[in-house]
Design an enzyme around this catalytic site. Structure first.
Site, PDB file in Angstrom:
ATOM      1  N   ARG A 304       0.840  -1.211   0.000  1.00  0.00           N
ATOM      2  CA  ARG A 304       0.000   0.000   0.000  1.00  0.00           C
ATOM      3  C   ARG A 304       0.876   1.263   0.000  1.00  0.00           C
ATOM      4  NH1 ARG A 304      -5.406   1.486   0.390  1.00  0.00           N
ATOM      5  NH2 ARG A 304      -6.243  -0.583   0.785  1.00  0.00           N
ATOM      6  N   GLU A 705     -10.010   5.508   6.953  1.00  0.00           N
ATOM      7  CA  GLU A 705      -8.588   5.829   6.908  1.00  0.00           C
ATOM      8  C   GLU A 705      -8.227   7.146   6.222  1.00  0.00           C
ATOM      9  OE1 GLU A 705      -7.955   1.802   5.263  1.00  0.00           O
ATOM     10  OE2 GLU A 705      -6.238   1.769   6.602  1.00  0.00           O
TER      11      GLU A 705
HETATM   12  N1  LUZ Z   1      -5.496  -4.637   5.617  1.00  0.00           N
HETATM   13  C1  LUZ Z   1      -5.195  -5.526   4.672  1.00  0.00           C
HETATM   14  C2  LUZ Z   1      -5.652  -3.344   5.340  1.00  0.00           C
HETATM   15  O1  LUZ Z   1      -5.042  -6.698   4.980  1.00  0.00           O
HETATM   16  N2  LUZ Z   1      -5.086  -5.118   3.398  1.00  0.00           N
HETATM   17  C3  LUZ Z   1      -5.229  -3.840   3.029  1.00  0.00           C
HETATM   18  O2  LUZ Z   1      -5.127  -3.506   1.864  1.00  0.00           O
HETATM   19  C4  LUZ Z   1      -5.509  -2.898   4.033  1.00  0.00           C
HETATM   20  N3  LUZ Z   1      -5.626  -1.615   3.745  1.00  0.00           N
HETATM   21  C5  LUZ Z   1      -5.866  -0.755   4.712  1.00  0.00           C
HETATM   22  C6  LUZ Z   1      -5.995  -1.204   6.006  1.00  0.00           C
HETATM   23  N4  LUZ Z   1      -5.897  -2.474   6.311  1.00  0.00           N
HETATM   24 MO1  MOS Z   2      -6.744  -1.365   9.244  1.00  0.00          MO
HETATM   25  S1  MOS Z   2      -5.015  -0.340   9.157  1.00  0.00           S
HETATM   26  O1  MOS Z   2      -6.848  -2.595  10.238  1.00  0.00           O
HETATM   27  O2  MOS Z   2      -7.879  -0.798   8.280  1.00  0.00           O
END
Ligand code: LUZ
Ligand code: MOS
Length: 766
Positions: A304, A705
Site C-alpha cells: 500500500r 482511513e
Molecule cells: N489490511 C489488509 C488493510 O489486509 N489489506 C489492506 O489492503 C488494508 N488496507 C488498509 C488497512 N488495512
Molecule cells: Mo486497518 S489499518 O486494520 O484498516
C-alpha cells in the site's frame, strides 16, 4: 440516524471483552516475555514459578499440540519462543493461574538465560545485510531514466517517519471456553475473527468448525487488532484446550505497549524532477520499511505504500521500490492508513524540498500536479479524480488567499510567534490490496414478530458500522430502525470473514446486508401481491405499510411478516458479496486494485512559539469527498478522529527504542498522544457531495482511513512556521516534528541568526 451505540456507551453498558461474565472455574493467563531483543535461549527454569500459590500450569512451546506458528502471510512467527528470541516482548511462556494477580506474580519467578546476539533496529542496516521479509517490490510507470534529461530541476533527499502506538482504549485480550467434543469458543478483541480462529486452529490442531470466535465489540482497533489479537487468543485456546477450563487473558497497558507491534517506521530516499512550469516529470523513491522481527502484515503494508507513493499527483515517470526489512523490534503491523501515510509523507517532502530549493511556495507545485480523471496511477489504474474539485472548492469556500495573507501579516508583526500554513491534498484507494479479501457475507433473519436480526463479518470498533448496517436494512424494508438488531460477530454465523479493515467494512458488509434484505423483501412482496391480486412490481413498502400502486393498504410490516410465515415463506437469507471488477497482477505490478478512491484537501494553520518550540493549531479546514454520506454525524466523527490521530503521528507521538531494541516510550507518561488541548481550535469539514458512480454502499464513500492523512499537513505547517522565523533553517523531513526537534530547527543550524533574532525580539517585548 444517531449512532445506535450512543446510549449504551454513555451509560457504560456496552459489552467489551472484559465485560463478558466469567464462568465459574475460569483461570487466568499471563505471558512471560523476553527482555532481550535477540539471542539464544540457553535455559528456562519454571520450577519456582510453578510452585507459586494458585499457579495451575505454565505452557511453553513444547506443550503446543499443533504448529508453533501464527504468521499470517509468511510462516515466520512462533507463538512461543523455542530456541531463540527475536524481539524484546516476545512471549516465551504462558502462566495459567487461579487469579490474574497469581499469574502475574509467577511471571516474576521465571528464570531465563539468553545468550545475546547482535540487535538491528535500523531498516537500512537490515537491508544492507540482506535481512528482508519478502523480496523487494517495484512499481514502474514510464521511464525515469530518460525523463531526468527533460527536467529543468532535479532534487533529491531523505524522508523518515517514525512508528505510532495504536493506543486503543481497550487493550488486547481473549477469553477461551471449552465446548463439548473438543470444541472451543473464544471471545476475542479482534478485528479479524477469521485470522484469530485460524491462528487458534493452527496451534491446537483443531479444524475451523471446532473453534468459534465471537466478538462483541472493540474499544478501538486502528489496525492494531487486525493481526495482533491472534497471539493472546491462541495462548488462551492452547490452555483451554489442554486444561478443559475457561482461560482469560487481558493485557495490561504496559504489556500491550511492550509486546505488540506498531505503525511501521520508514526511511526513504527520493529524487524528484520538474520542468520549467513545475510539472513533476519524474519521481524515484526507495522505501525501507522497518518490519520488525516477523512478517505480520508487513508485505501488504509495503504494497500500500507503493500504491500511494504519488499521493494525488499525476507523475508520468515513476520508479518506486520497497524493501520490507527484518529488524529486532516487535513485528510492526496494520495502522490506519496501512503504509499509505508513510508513502504520502515522502512525496510531500519531495515537493516541499523542491519548492524550498526553487524559492517558490509548495502549493504551486502541489496544485500544478493534481491528477485528473483518466490519469494513470503507477499501478495502471485510471483515476476518477476529485482532486482539483476539492482543491478549488477549498480555495473558494475558505477564502484561502485572505487567510494566507493574514498569516503573512501576523508573521511580519510578530517576532516570537510565527504562523505556518500547509495544504494537504489526499487520495486513498478503497479495497483490500489483496483482491481475494474483498468479499463479505451477511445473515439476515426476519422473525415472526417482525423484528430483524443482522449478522455480518463486520466488527464494531467505535466506527459506527453497526449503525450503518441498521440503516441499510431499515431502508430496504422501510421499517423503523428500532426493529433491527445487529448481532455480535461470530465465525459460527458468518464464516471466512475478512478483517474489519481497509476502510471497506461498511461497503463490503453493507452490500452483503443489502443483498440479503433485498432477497427477503422480494419474497415478502410476492406474498403481498398474492393477497392484493397485484403484481409484485406494484407492491412497495413505505414506512412500514404495504402499498399497492402507491395506495396504502391495511397491511403493515407486522401483518405482512406473519402472513409470510403462515405461508411457509423463507424469512431468512445469507448473502455473499464480492467487489466486482477489481484485480491486480503482481507479476506486472499492474491492475485495477481499488473499487474507487477517496479525495480531499485540507489546510492547516499553526502558531509556533519560537522561544519554546511549542505550537498550537489554529485551524484545519477540510473539503472532503464523501460521495453521498449515509451518516454525516458518524462520518464527521471519523474525519475528526482520523485527522487528530494523524496529527499526533506527525507531531508528538514519539516511539523510542534503544539500541538494544527495548521500548523506552513504554507508558502513557513518556508517550504523548493528542488530548483535547492539542486538538485544533477550529476544525471545519465541508462535505463535497460527489455523484460519480462508485462502488460504495449507497454511494457513501469509505471514511475510516483517508482523513488520517490530513494530519500530514501539521508537519508541513510547523515547518513553514519555523522557516518564517528563520528562513535559512534546515528542517529535516523526519517526523514526528516534536517541540524538541522544532526548537533545534529554530536555532540549530543557524544558531547565530536565530539567537540574534531572539535577542532583538526579547528586547522588544520586554
Ligand atoms: N489490511 C489488509 C488493510 O489486509 N489489506 C489492506 O489492503 C488494508 N488496507 C488498509 C488497512 N488495512
Ligand atoms: Mo486497518 S489499518 O486494520 O484498516
Amino acid at each position: 440516524m444517531l449512532n445506535k451505540d450512543s446510549s449504551t456507551h454513555t451509560r457504560g453498558e456496552s459489552v467489551y471483552l472484559d465485560d463478558v461474565p466469567l464462568l465459574q472455574g475460569t483461570l487466568f493467563g499471563a505471558a512471560f516475555a523476553s527482555s532481550i531483543a535477540h539471542g539464544h535461549i540457553t535455559s528456562l527454569c519454571l520450577d519456582e514459578a510453578g510452585q507459586m500459590p494458585g499457579v495451575v500450569k505454565i505452557f511453553t512451546w513444547k506443550d503446543i499440540p499443533g504448529d508453533n506458528q501464527i504468521g499470517g502471510i509468511v510462516p515466520d512467527e512462533p507463538l512461543l519462543a523455542s530456541h531463540g528470541v527475536d524481539f524484546c516482548g516476545m512471549p516465551i511462556a504462558f502462566v495459567v493461574a487461579e487469579t490474574d494477580s497469581a499469574a502475574r506474580a509467577a511471571l516474576k519467578k521465571i528464570r531465563v538465560e539468553i545468550d545475546p546476539l547482535p540487535v538491528i533496529t535500523d531498516p537500512r542496516e537490515a537491508q544492507a545485510r540482506g535481512a528482508l521479509i519478502v523480496p523487494p517490490r517495484q512499481f514502474v510507470l514510464g521511464d525515469t531514466t530518460t525523463a531526468w534529461n527533460e527536467c529543468s530541476h532535479v532534487f533529491s533527499g531523505k524522508a523518515d517517519t517514525n512508528g505510532q502506538e495504536h493506543l486503543y482504549i481497550e487493550t488486547q485480550g481473549a477469553y477461551a471456553i471449552p465446548q463439548e467434543n473438543e470444541g472451543l469458543k473464544i471471545y476475542s478483541s479482534t478485528q479479524s475473527p477469521r485470522a484469530t480462529q485460524t491462528a487458534s486452529c493452527r496451534v491446537t490442531g483443531l479444524p475451523m468448525h471446532q473453534i468459534e470466535v465471537e466478538v462483541t465489540r472493540l474499544g478501538g482497533g486502528f489496525g492494531g487488532k487486525e493481526d495482533q489479537a491472534n497471539a493472546w487468543a491462541a495462548l488462551c485456546a492452547l490452555a483451554a484446550f489442554q486444561l478443559k477450563k475457561p482461560i482469560k487473558y487481558c493485557l495490561h497497558r504496559m504489556e500491550d505497549m511492550a509486546m505488540t507491534g506498531k505503525r511501521h517506521p520508514y526511511s526513504a530516499d527520493f529524487k524528484i524532477g520538474l520542468d520549467a512550469q513545475y510539472n513533476i516529470l519524474a519521481y524515484e523513491v526507495v522505501f525501507y520499511q522497518n518490519a520488525g522481527a516477523a512478517a505480520d502484515l508487513s508485505p501488504a503494508v509495503l504494497e500500500r505504500t507503493l500504491f500511494h507513493c504519488t499521493n494525488t499527483y499525476y507523475i508520468p515517470n515513476v520508479k518506486a521500490t520497497g524493501y520490507s526489512c527484518r529488524t529486532h523490534l516487535p513485528p510492526n503491523t496494520a495502522f490506519r492508513g496501512f503504509g499509505g501515510p508513510q508513502g504520502m509523507f515522502v512525496i510531500e517532502s519531495a515537493i516541499a524540498w523542491a519548492a524550498e530549493q526553487l524559492g517558490i511556495d509548495k502549493t504551486i507545485i502541489q496544485k500544478a500536479n493534481l491528477n485528473k480523471t483518466g490519469d494513470l496511477f503507477p499501478y495502471g489504474q485510471k483515476a476518477v479524480s476529485e482532486a482539483q474539485v476539492c482543491w478549488n472548492k477549498t480555495e473558494r469556500l475558505y477564502d484561502t488567499a485572505s487567510w494566507q495573507a493574514a498569516v503573512q501579516t501576523f508573521n511580519r508583526s510578530n517576532l516570537l510567534y510565527k504562523k505556518g500554513l500547509a495544504w494537504m491534498p489526499i487520495c486513498f484507494g478503497i479495497s483490500f490490496t489483496n483482491t481475494m479479501m474483498n468479499q463479505a457475507r451477511a445473515l439476515v433473519h426476519v422473525y415472526a414478530d417482525g423484528s430483524v436480526s443482522i449478522s455480518t463479518g463486520a466488527v464494531e470498533m467505535g466506527q459506527g458500522v453497526n449503525t450503518k448496517m441498521v440503516q441499510v436494512a431499515a431502508q430496504v424494508f422501510s421499517i423503523r430502525p428500532q426493529r433491527i438488531r445487529v448481532q455480535s460477530t461470530s465465525t459460527h454465523r458468518i464464516a471466512n470473514t475478512s478483517p474489519s479493515a481497509a476502510s471497506a467494512t461498511a461497503d463490503l458488509n453493507g452490500k452483503a446486508t443489502l443483498m440479503a434484505c433485498t432477497a427477503i423483501l422480494e419474497r415478502l412482496r410476492e406474498v403481498a401481491a398474492d393477497q392484493f391480486g397485484a403484481t409484485t412490481g406494484n407492491i412497495r413498502l413505505q414506512d412500514e405499510v404495504v402499498c399497492v400502486n402507491g395506495e396504502r393498504t391495511d397491511w403493515n410490516w407486522h401483518k405482512l411478516v406473519s402472513a409470510a410465515f403462515g405461508k411457509r415463506v423463507n424469512l431468512s437469507e445469507h448473502a455473499h458479496y464480492a467487489t466486482p471488477e477489481i484485480f491486480f497482477d503482481k507479476t506486472k505490478e499492474k491492475g485495477h486494485p481499488f473499487a474507487y478512491h477517496v479525495y480531499g484537501t485540507s489546510v492547516t494553520v499553526v502558531t509556533l512559539d519560537c522561544l519554546r518550540g511549542t505550537y498550537e493549531f489554529d485551524a484545519v479546514k477540510i473539503v472532503h469527498d464523501f460521495g453521498a454520506s449515509m451518516n454525516p454525524a458518524i462520518d464527521r466523527g471519523q474525519i475528526e478522529g482520523g485527522l487528530v490521530q494523524g496529527m499526533g503521528w506527525m507531531t508528538m507521538e514519539e516511539i523510542v527504542y534503544d539500541a538494544q531494541g527495548r521500548l523506552r516510550s513504554n507508558t502513557l507518561s513518556n508517550y504523548k498522544v493528542p488530548d483535547i488541548y492539542s486538538v485544533p481550535r477550529e476544525i471545519l469539514i465541508h462535505p463535497l457531495q460527489t455523484d460519480t458512480d462508485n462502488a460504495a454502499i449507497f454511494r457513501s464513500k469509505a471514511v475510516g482511513e483517508p482523513p488520517l492523512m490530513y494530519g500530514i499537513g501539521a508537519f508541513f505547517a510547523i515547518r513553514d512556521a519555523i522557516r518564517a522565523f528563520n528562513p535559512a533553517a534546515l528542517v529535516p523531513f523526519d517526523a514526528p516534528l516534536t517541540p524538541e526537534k522544532t526548537l533545534m530547527a529554530l536555532y540549530g543550524k543557524n544558531k547565530k541568526e536565530g539567537a540574534d533574532k531572539l535577542k532583538a525580539s526579547a528586547q522588544v517585548s520586554l
